[in-house]
Each structure stands twice: as structure tokens, then as C-alpha cells.
Design an enzyme around this catalytic site. Structure first.
Site, short mmCIF file in Angstrom:
data_model
loop_
_atom_site.label_atom_id
_atom_site.label_comp_id
_atom_site.label_asym_id
_atom_site.label_seq_id
_atom_site.Cartn_x
_atom_site.Cartn_y
_atom_site.Cartn_z
N SER A 108 0.82 -1.20 0.00
CA SER A 108 0.00 0.00 0.00
C SER A 108 0.86 1.26 0.00
O SER A 108 1.98 1.27 0.52
CB SER A 108 -0.93 0.01 1.22
OG SER A 108 -0.17 0.01 2.41
N GLN A 110 1.76 4.55 1.57
CA GLN A 110 1.62 4.85 2.99
C GLN A 110 2.62 5.90 3.41
O GLN A 110 3.53 6.27 2.66
CB GLN A 110 1.83 3.56 3.80
CG GLN A 110 3.09 2.81 3.41
CD GLN A 110 3.22 1.47 4.13
OE1 GLN A 110 4.14 1.28 4.89
NE2 GLN A 110 2.30 0.55 3.88
N HIS A 112 4.49 7.24 7.39
CA HIS A 112 4.57 6.95 8.82
C HIS A 112 4.69 8.25 9.59
O HIS A 112 5.41 9.16 9.19
CB HIS A 112 5.78 6.05 9.10
CG HIS A 112 5.78 4.81 8.27
ND1 HIS A 112 4.82 3.82 8.41
CD2 HIS A 112 6.57 4.41 7.25
CE1 HIS A 112 5.06 2.87 7.53
NE2 HIS A 112 6.10 3.20 6.80
N LYS A 135 8.41 5.74 12.70
CA LYS A 135 8.85 4.56 11.96
C LYS A 135 9.61 4.94 10.69
O LYS A 135 9.17 4.65 9.58
CB LYS A 135 7.63 3.70 11.62
CG LYS A 135 7.96 2.32 11.06
CD LYS A 135 6.70 1.61 10.59
CE LYS A 135 7.03 0.30 9.91
NZ LYS A 135 5.86 -0.36 9.36
N GLU A 137 12.22 4.41 7.77
CA GLU A 137 12.62 3.14 7.15
C GLU A 137 13.66 3.39 6.07
O GLU A 137 13.66 4.45 5.45
CB GLU A 137 11.43 2.49 6.42
CG GLU A 137 10.24 2.25 7.28
CD GLU A 137 9.04 1.74 6.47
OE1 GLU A 137 8.42 0.79 6.95
OE2 GLU A 137 8.72 2.29 5.41
N HIS A 276 5.07 6.81 0.30
CA HIS A 276 5.89 5.85 -0.44
C HIS A 276 5.16 4.53 -0.62
O HIS A 276 4.17 4.26 0.06
CB HIS A 276 7.20 5.60 0.31
CG HIS A 276 7.00 5.02 1.69
ND1 HIS A 276 6.79 5.83 2.79
CD2 HIS A 276 6.95 3.75 2.15
CE1 HIS A 276 6.63 5.07 3.86
NE2 HIS A 276 6.72 3.80 3.51
N ARG A 295 -2.29 4.77 5.73
CA ARG A 295 -2.36 4.30 4.34
C ARG A 295 -3.06 5.30 3.42
O ARG A 295 -3.90 6.08 3.86
CB ARG A 295 -3.09 2.95 4.28
CG ARG A 295 -2.24 1.85 4.88
CD ARG A 295 -2.90 0.48 4.84
NE ARG A 295 -2.01 -0.47 5.50
CZ ARG A 295 -1.95 -0.61 6.82
NH1 ARG A 295 -2.73 0.13 7.59
NH2 ARG A 295 -1.11 -1.47 7.34
N LYS A 301 -7.25 -2.18 3.20
CA LYS A 301 -7.31 -1.84 4.62
C LYS A 301 -7.85 -0.42 4.85
O LYS A 301 -8.02 0.36 3.93
CB LYS A 301 -5.92 -1.95 5.25
CG LYS A 301 -5.38 -3.37 5.31
CD LYS A 301 -4.01 -3.40 5.97
CE LYS A 301 -3.45 -4.81 6.03
NZ LYS A 301 -2.01 -4.79 6.39
#
Length: 421
Positions: A108, A110, A112, A135, A137, A276, A295, A301
């Protein structure tokens, strides 16, 4: 006797539906490489390998002389192994989760939240936001890896608004005009025009999105069938995403976000609030320990549209590649050091002609993954040297000096996650 600070791990595989199937998956191949007993099911997706102490995927310790069964249990009872600063800063816990991902169908789109927003969301809606941490990454390609990352330069989005009338229809003339006019303006006007465009897209009625997407898919399909190249509007990618997620708003996000094609060893860093999506390929990924995700599309979801549109970083930029630095003390070491305290990733590429390689001692617990090559690892606290081959994972306590003997003529490729405060 000193506590043994270096030991091999058996790591948890996650079989999410978007993963590559069976032995097409790098996750499965690494698993099979390290454990000859492992049976790979060809009809099962092998999406993620989790190397760390996350409660939903705590690695098992492969050493009968160690009483604790999992890495999480062992760290809880040997917190000094984290390194003095790491232990104090992160409350006696390993601050990162290290992974391998094998992506077949898009994840998805999304973003953070940063720490401040994560704390707020966790209080307001713990069912959607399970913890209060940020979060960030980083993904480093193992094979050719395709992803979406951050907003494109405005002129590219404006071009798509002209070339893709279905996209412009969802955004509306006012927002599209505002974006075009912001092109010669200050970054504040650009950000507000971009936010307005993106919010219009995300708040479109489902029925209208499906209609416009069907029109676009039909138009691209007809042009492709007639032998026309539609790559100026990413025709192939759009058809592929629509096939994976029919009628999904995320299909239009490719006109907002940069499309990155990473070659092995190239990386992207995803700081807080940057939209991203991973589209296809295999990578190693390192992240702060959190499950907070907002998301935006390509997903069945929950989509929290107001939070998403409010939080995103509306800064257009072209260059999203994250470059490693070459170590000054070790010619075989590249360091991917993002602007967050939680983690750093190192890549070690050692030619097969070298017989012994010393792993740099750092003041942090670390986890090493062998992607290629064969070695035996020894250190002062280890009785018997530990054999490692492709797919092998080794935990190294803070300040431990580990020496690797190359036991095959192949070059050695390893990735290591740690926390350099």
C-alpha cells in the site's frame, strides 16, 4: 565465564499475500540457503524475513548452551549487550527491526507519522495506531527494486494533469490551476497547492474514482493494442496496479510520486510523513520498531484520509536516492547512515581472495545477514567457531570483536544493522 555475546539466529518468515511465491522469493532462497532442512512451498508467498526481537517475530537463538530461547528474552536479561548509550536511550530494547522483503505485488501507498503525531494518534485511535513511536525506514535493493517515494517535481505533476484528463477530472480545475500557478512561487505556496491537489484526489467519491480509472485503463489498453507506446504516462505500471487493485485510488498516485528503480546496493530512505510504496523486487529493509502506518491507497485496509492529507510532507523533490558513505578504516565497508538515531545499515563486500575479515566493533548490538559467501565466525566469548553461509544471521553484542574466516573462494556480501549514537 563471560556471557556469550555472539550467536546465530533462526528468523521468522511472514507469508503476506503480496510476497513472491516459493523459490522466486529471495526470502525463501535465503531461508533454504541457511537451513538445508527447510522445505519451501512453491504455492506460498514468502514476503518478509524478520531479524530482530519484535514480539510478532522474535528470532530464535540457535545455540543450546544459551538458556534463553529467543533474542527478545536474551536481550531482556543481558541489556548491557545493547551498548551503554543504546540501552539508556531506548529503555533496554533493541531499537530497530531488520528485514528482507520480496515483493511481487505492490504494497500500500503509505506514510509513517513522526514521534509527536504517533503519540497523539496512539492515544486517539490505538486500534489503528498500535504504538507511540515513529517509523523511519530504509530499503536497500538486493535485486532490481521498484518503488514510489516522495512528491515529484511540480512541473512533472502539471504535465500529467495535461496528459491524463482522468487524473485532472478527479483533482478539479481549481486545484490544478492553483498548482500550475504555484510553479514560480515560494515553497509555502507550492506545498499548499500540492496539498490541495492531493487532498482533492484522496477525497474523491469511490464511484467517480472507479469510473475515471476505468476510462483511463480502457484508453491505455486500446492505445497499447494499436501498438502505441504509453510510457509517457506510465501505461504499463498503471495497468499492472489496476490489475492488482481494481478501482483503487492508489493507481492515480503514480502521477504524484517519484518512481524509483533501484539497482542492487542502491537505497531509499523514508523519513516521517513521506508518502511511499514498494512496487516490486527484493530488498533489505531497516526500520525503527513501530507498526504505525497511515495508508493512502493500493490497499483493502482502513484509509485514514484526513490524517494522511494533514500529515504528509508536501515537498517536491527529484532526487530520492540515499547514498552510502565509504568507510575510512575498512575498504570493504559502505555505511548507510540515515538522519535518525534508531539505526544504521552497513554493507560489507569482501573479495573471495581475502582469507580473513574483521568485523568492525561498534558500541551497539548488531545483526548481520550473509547474502553471499561462506565463513566461520569466531570471537573471544565464543567456544566453537560458528559456520555461516547464504541466509545465515548472526547476533553480535556491543563492542564484540568478530573475525570471519572465508571458507569458500566466493566473494562475501553481508548486511549489518546497528545503532550508532
Amino acid at each position: 565465564m563471560a556471557v556469550q555475546q555472539v550467536f546465530p539466529l533462526s528468523c521468522v518468515v511472514q507469508h503476506y499475500a503480496w510476497g513472491k511465491m516459493g523459490s522466486n522469493s529471495e526470502v525463501a532462497r535465503l531461508l533454504a540457503g541457511s537451513d538445508p532442512q527447510a522445505r519451501i512451498s512453491e504455492d506460498k508467498p514468502y514476503a518478509e524475513l524478520w531479524m530482530g526481537s519484535h514480539p510478532r517475530g522474535d528470532a530464535k537463538i540457535l545455540d543450546n548452551c544459551i538458556s534463553q530461547k529467543t533474542l527478545g528474552q536474551w536481550i531482556a536479561e543481558n541489556q548491557d549487550c545493547l551498548g551503554s548509550k543504546v540501552k539508556d536511550t531506548f529503555n533496554g530494547k533493541l531499537p530497530f527491526l531488520f528485514k528482507v522483503l520480496s515483493v511481487e505485488t505492490a504494497l500500500s501507498i503509505q506514510a509513517h507519522p513522526n514521534k509527536e503525531l504517533a503519540e497523539k494518534l496512539h492515544l486517539q485511535a490505538p486500534q489503528h495506531y498500535p504504538d507511540a513511536n515513529h517509523k523511519p525506514e530504509m530499503a536497500i535493493a538486493l535485486t532490481s527494486f521498484q518503488g514510489l517515494c516522495g512528491f515529484r517535481p511540480i512541473e512533472e505533476i502539471v504535465t500529467f494533469l495535461t496528459k491524463v484528463p482522468e487524473f485532472r477530472f478527479l483533482i478539479g480545475d481549481n486545484a490544478a490551476t492553483q498548482l500550475k500557478q504555484s510553479m514560480n512561487s515560494d515553497s509555502q505556496s507550492v506545498a499548499s497547492a500540492l496539498q490541495s491537489c492531493f487532498s482533492h484526489l484522496m477525497k474523491s467519491e469511490k464511484k467517480v474514482v472507479v469510473e475515471q480509472l476505468n476510462l483511463l485503463v480502457k484508453r491505455i489498453s486500446q492505445q497499447v493494442a494499436a501498438g502505441n507506446n504509453m510510457e509517457d504516462i506510465y501505461g504499463d505500471l498503471l495497468l499492472q496496479l489496476h490489475q492488482q487493485y481494481p478501482g483503487d485510488i492508489g493507481c492515480f498516485a503514480i502521477y504524484f510520486l517519484n518512481l524509483l528503480a533501484l539497482k542492487p546496493g542502491e537505497a531509499m530512505f523514508l523519513e516521517a510523513n513521506v508518502p511511499h510504496a514498494y512496487l516490486k523486487g527484493d530488498c533489505v529493509e531497516c526500520m525503527a520498531c513501530s507498526d504505525n502506518t497511515v495508508r493512502a491507497g493500493l490497499t483493502p485496509k482502513f484509509i485514514d484520509v484526513p490524517t494522511l492529507c494533514e500529515m504528509l510532507s508536501y515537498i517536491p523533490s527529484k532526487d530520492r536516492l540515499f547514498l552510502p558513505t565509504q568507510s575510512l578504516e575498512d575498504p570493504y565497508l559502505s555505511i548507510y547512515d540515515p538522519p535518525v538515531p534508531d539505526f544504521t545499515v552497513m554493507r560489507m563486500e569482501v573479495p573471495g581472495s581475502i582469507t580473513e575479515y574483521k568485523v568492525l566493533a561498534v558500541d551497539s548490538a548488531s545483526i548481520v545477514l550473509v547474502v553471499q559467501g561462506r565463513v566461520t565466525a569466531s570471537s573471544p566469548t565464543v567456544q566453537t567457531p560458528i559456520p555461516l553461509q547464504r541466509g545465515g544471521v548472526l547476533f553480535i553484542g556491543a563492542n564484540e570483536s568478530v573475525s570471519l574466516k572465508l571458507t569458500a573462494p566466493d566473494d562475501l556480501l553481508m548486511f549489518r544493522a546497528c545503532c550508532l549514537l
